[in-house]
Design a protein around this motif. Structure first.
Motif, mmCIF file in Angstrom:
data_model
loop_
_atom_site.group_PDB
_atom_site.id
_atom_site.type_symbol
_atom_site.label_atom_id
_atom_site.label_comp_id
_atom_site.label_asym_id
_atom_site.label_seq_id
_atom_site.Cartn_x
_atom_site.Cartn_y
_atom_site.Cartn_z
ATOM 1 N N ALA A 123 0.816 -1.220 0.000
ATOM 2 C CA ALA A 123 0.000 0.000 0.000
ATOM 3 C C ALA A 123 0.849 1.269 0.000
ATOM 4 C CB ALA A 123 -0.947 -0.008 1.196
ATOM 5 N N GLU A 124 1.911 1.281 0.781
ATOM 6 C CA GLU A 124 2.756 2.477 0.844
ATOM 7 C C GLU A 124 3.440 2.735 -0.498
ATOM 8 O OE1 GLU A 124 6.574 4.143 3.350
ATOM 9 O OE2 GLU A 124 5.255 2.688 4.322
ATOM 10 N N LEU A 125 3.926 1.668 -1.138
ATOM 11 C CA LEU A 125 4.560 1.815 -2.451
ATOM 12 C C LEU A 125 3.551 2.313 -3.485
ATOM 13 C CD1 LEU A 125 6.981 1.491 -4.339
ATOM 14 C CD2 LEU A 125 6.301 -0.911 -4.653
ATOM 15 N N LEU A 126 2.343 1.753 -3.470
ATOM 16 C CA LEU A 126 1.311 2.204 -4.404
ATOM 17 C C LEU A 126 1.034 3.688 -4.213
ATOM 18 C CD1 LEU A 126 -0.833 1.442 -6.568
ATOM 19 C CD2 LEU A 126 -2.395 0.997 -4.667
ATOM 20 N N SER A 127 0.912 4.108 -2.975
ATOM 21 C CA SER A 127 0.625 5.506 -2.667
ATOM 22 C C SER A 127 1.756 6.433 -3.100
ATOM 23 C CB SER A 127 0.373 5.645 -1.165
ATOM 24 O OG SER A 127 -0.028 6.939 -0.857
ATOM 25 N N SER A 128 3.000 6.008 -2.889
ATOM 26 C CA SER A 128 4.124 6.879 -3.260
ATOM 27 C C SER A 128 4.336 6.933 -4.769
ATOM 28 C CB SER A 128 5.406 6.426 -2.556
ATOM 29 O OG SER A 128 5.802 5.156 -2.995
ATOM 30 N N ARG A 129 4.109 5.819 -5.461
ATOM 31 C CA ARG A 129 4.300 5.806 -6.917
ATOM 32 C C ARG A 129 3.158 6.470 -7.660
ATOM 33 N NH1 ARG A 129 6.042 0.576 -9.694
ATOM 34 N NH2 ARG A 129 6.112 2.061 -11.381
ATOM 35 N N TYR A 130 1.954 6.396 -7.090
ATOM 36 C CA TYR A 130 0.771 6.938 -7.761
ATOM 37 C C TYR A 130 0.023 7.844 -6.781
ATOM 38 C CZ TYR A 130 1.959 3.276 -11.052
ATOM 39 O OH TYR A 130 2.633 2.476 -11.945
ATOM 40 N N PRO A 131 0.555 9.042 -6.531
ATOM 41 C CA PRO A 131 -0.041 9.933 -5.520
ATOM 42 C C PRO A 131 -1.453 10.404 -5.862
ATOM 43 C CG PRO A 131 1.754 11.032 -6.692
ATOM 44 C CD PRO A 131 1.766 9.605 -7.121
ATOM 45 N N ALA A 132 -1.878 10.270 -7.112
ATOM 46 C CA ALA A 132 -3.240 10.673 -7.479
ATOM 47 C C ALA A 132 -4.276 9.651 -7.016
ATOM 48 C CB ALA A 132 -3.348 10.875 -8.993
ATOM 49 N N VAL A 133 -3.813 8.491 -6.549
ATOM 50 C CA VAL A 133 -4.718 7.449 -6.070
ATOM 51 C C VAL A 133 -4.883 7.593 -4.563
ATOM 52 C CG1 VAL A 133 -5.099 4.952 -5.883
ATOM 53 C CG2 VAL A 133 -3.924 5.897 -7.896
ATOM 54 N N ASN A 134 -6.108 7.564 -4.098
ATOM 55 C CA ASN A 134 -6.404 7.628 -2.664
ATOM 56 C C ASN A 134 -6.346 6.201 -2.112
ATOM 57 O OD1 ASN A 134 -7.327 8.124 -0.103
ATOM 58 N ND2 ASN A 134 -9.417 8.615 -0.736
ATOM 59 N N VAL A 135 -5.168 5.789 -1.660
ATOM 60 C CA VAL A 135 -4.941 4.415 -1.210
ATOM 61 C C VAL A 135 -5.422 4.253 0.227
ATOM 62 C CG1 VAL A 135 -3.222 2.613 -0.821
ATOM 63 C CG2 VAL A 135 -2.962 4.181 -2.754
ATOM 64 N N ASP A 136 -6.305 3.298 0.433
ATOM 65 C CA ASP A 136 -6.803 2.984 1.765
ATOM 66 C C ASP A 136 -6.267 1.604 2.153
ATOM 67 O OD1 ASP A 136 -8.130 2.398 4.084
ATOM 68 O OD2 ASP A 136 -10.102 3.034 3.350
ATOM 69 N N PRO A 137 -5.238 1.554 3.002
ATOM 70 C CA PRO A 137 -4.639 0.279 3.361
ATOM 71 C C PRO A 137 -5.411 -0.477 4.441
ATOM 72 C CG PRO A 137 -3.489 2.037 4.476
ATOM 73 C CD PRO A 137 -4.548 2.692 3.608
ATOM 74 N N ASN A 138 -6.485 0.097 4.934
ATOM 75 C CA ASN A 138 -7.201 -0.477 6.077
ATOM 76 C C ASN A 138 -8.458 -1.242 5.710
ATOM 77 O OD1 ASN A 138 -5.364 0.681 7.992
ATOM 78 N ND2 ASN A 138 -6.310 2.646 7.521
ATOM 79 N N VAL A 139 -8.663 -1.502 4.427
ATOM 80 C CA VAL A 139 -9.852 -2.239 4.004
ATOM 81 C C VAL A 139 -9.429 -3.419 3.137
ATOM 82 C CG1 VAL A 139 -11.375 -0.229 4.126
ATOM 83 C CG2 VAL A 139 -10.202 -0.741 1.983
ATOM 84 N N LEU A 140 -10.307 -4.420 3.060
ATOM 85 C CA LEU A 140 -10.014 -5.591 2.229
ATOM 86 C C LEU A 140 -10.307 -5.342 0.759
ATOM 87 C CD1 LEU A 140 -11.306 -8.503 4.460
ATOM 88 C CD2 LEU A 140 -8.939 -7.913 3.908
ATOM 89 N N TYR A 141 -11.298 -4.522 0.478
ATOM 90 C CA TYR A 141 -11.601 -4.207 -0.914
ATOM 91 C C TYR A 141 -12.275 -2.844 -1.005
ATOM 92 C CZ TYR A 141 -16.487 -5.449 -0.042
ATOM 93 O OH TYR A 141 -17.761 -5.496 0.441
ATOM 94 N N VAL A 142 -12.193 -2.268 -2.188
ATOM 95 C CA VAL A 142 -12.897 -1.028 -2.502
ATOM 96 C C VAL A 142 -13.711 -1.291 -3.760
ATOM 97 C CG1 VAL A 142 -12.695 1.374 -3.230
ATOM 98 C CG2 VAL A 142 -11.161 0.474 -1.453
ATOM 99 N N ASP A 143 -15.021 -1.140 -3.646
ATOM 100 C CA ASP A 143 -15.917 -1.289 -4.782
ATOM 101 C C ASP A 143 -16.350 0.113 -5.191
ATOM 102 O OD1 ASP A 143 -18.973 -3.197 -5.381
ATOM 103 O OD2 ASP A 143 -17.915 -1.752 -6.617
ATOM 104 N N ASP A 144 -15.803 0.595 -6.279
ATOM 105 C CA ASP A 144 -16.117 1.935 -6.766
ATOM 106 C C ASP A 144 -16.997 1.853 -8.010
ATOM 107 O OD1 ASP A 144 -16.107 4.667 -6.690
ATOM 108 O OD2 ASP A 144 -14.107 4.912 -7.534
ATOM 109 N N GLY A 145 -17.899 0.878 -8.005
ATOM 110 C CA GLY A 145 -18.841 0.737 -9.118
ATOM 111 C C GLY A 145 -18.239 0.039 -10.305
#
Length: 199
Positions: A123-145
């Motif tokens: 999660a930390e690497l994803l957030s640092s490489r792609y700062p435009a993404v709102n990374v939530d490391p505290n959930v199992l999944y994100v369903d954004d439709g």
């Protein structure tokens, strides 16, 4: 379903098992594994070779695309693969990533300005490489439709009604010994549930 060099064989295999079931009726998924290089052996993360018969053009027919984990998260996927995913998303195709497959969606820009998740160790690497993404490391999944990301494998395997991509047909059991099962409900509605073995 996408396959590529470095694909996580476990995640690819389990997704193939669920979506590739052949005795679920005519309205079940028709699974096709696609690769940028069809009929060329791909090296999976554990050293086995995988061959996909179909190329990326087949994704033009897809309603749902599954992007399994990818072991080369430090690299940028090919422009061809990223453009294919962008075009699919513009057409309204549902795209679901499993674990580190989220890095491919992020590289395509499909997660810019959106909430997503990844395995806690990435999660930390994803957030640092792609700062435009709102990374939530505290959930199992994100369903954004139209786009779904999961921190681990089972959460993304939730086939949903074609009529309502926001509907959830996933049931979990917190008891020991879960088994992944699927059953047909009604036309274009599917259920995948985790049930205890003694059910």
């Amino acid at each position: 379903m996408l396959a590529y060099d470095g694909v996580n064989a476990f995640e690819l295999g389990l997704a193939v098992e669920v979506f590739g079931l052949t005795d679920m009726g005519i309205d079940w998924y028709r699974l096709v594994v696609c690769s940028e290089h069809p009929r060329r052996p791909l090296a999976a993360n554990n050293g086995i070779r995988i061959v996909a018969d179909d190329g990326l053009r087949t994704l033009a027919l897809a309603n749902t695309i599954i992007v399994p984990g990818w072991s080369h998260i430090e690299h940028i996927p090919s422009v061809t693969l990223l453009d294919t995913l962008r075009r699919a998303h513009q057409r309204g195709v549902r795209i679901a990533s499993i674990c580190s497959g989220v890095f491919i969606l992020a590289a395509a820009g499909l997660l810019d300005g959106r909430r997503a998740t990844a395995h806690w160790a990435q999660a930390e690497l994803l957030s640092s490489r792609y700062p435009a993404v709102n990374v939530d490391p505290n959930v199992l999944y994100v369903d954004d439709g139209d786009i779904m990301s999961s921190a681990e494998f089972p959460e993304v395997l939730r086939p949903r009604s074609a009529a309502s991509s926001r509907e959830t047909f996933f049931q979990e059991s917190l008891t020991d010994g879960p088994v992944l099962t699927g059953r047909f409900c009604e036309p274009s509605t599917t259920v995948v549930s985790v049930l205890p073995l003694d059910s």
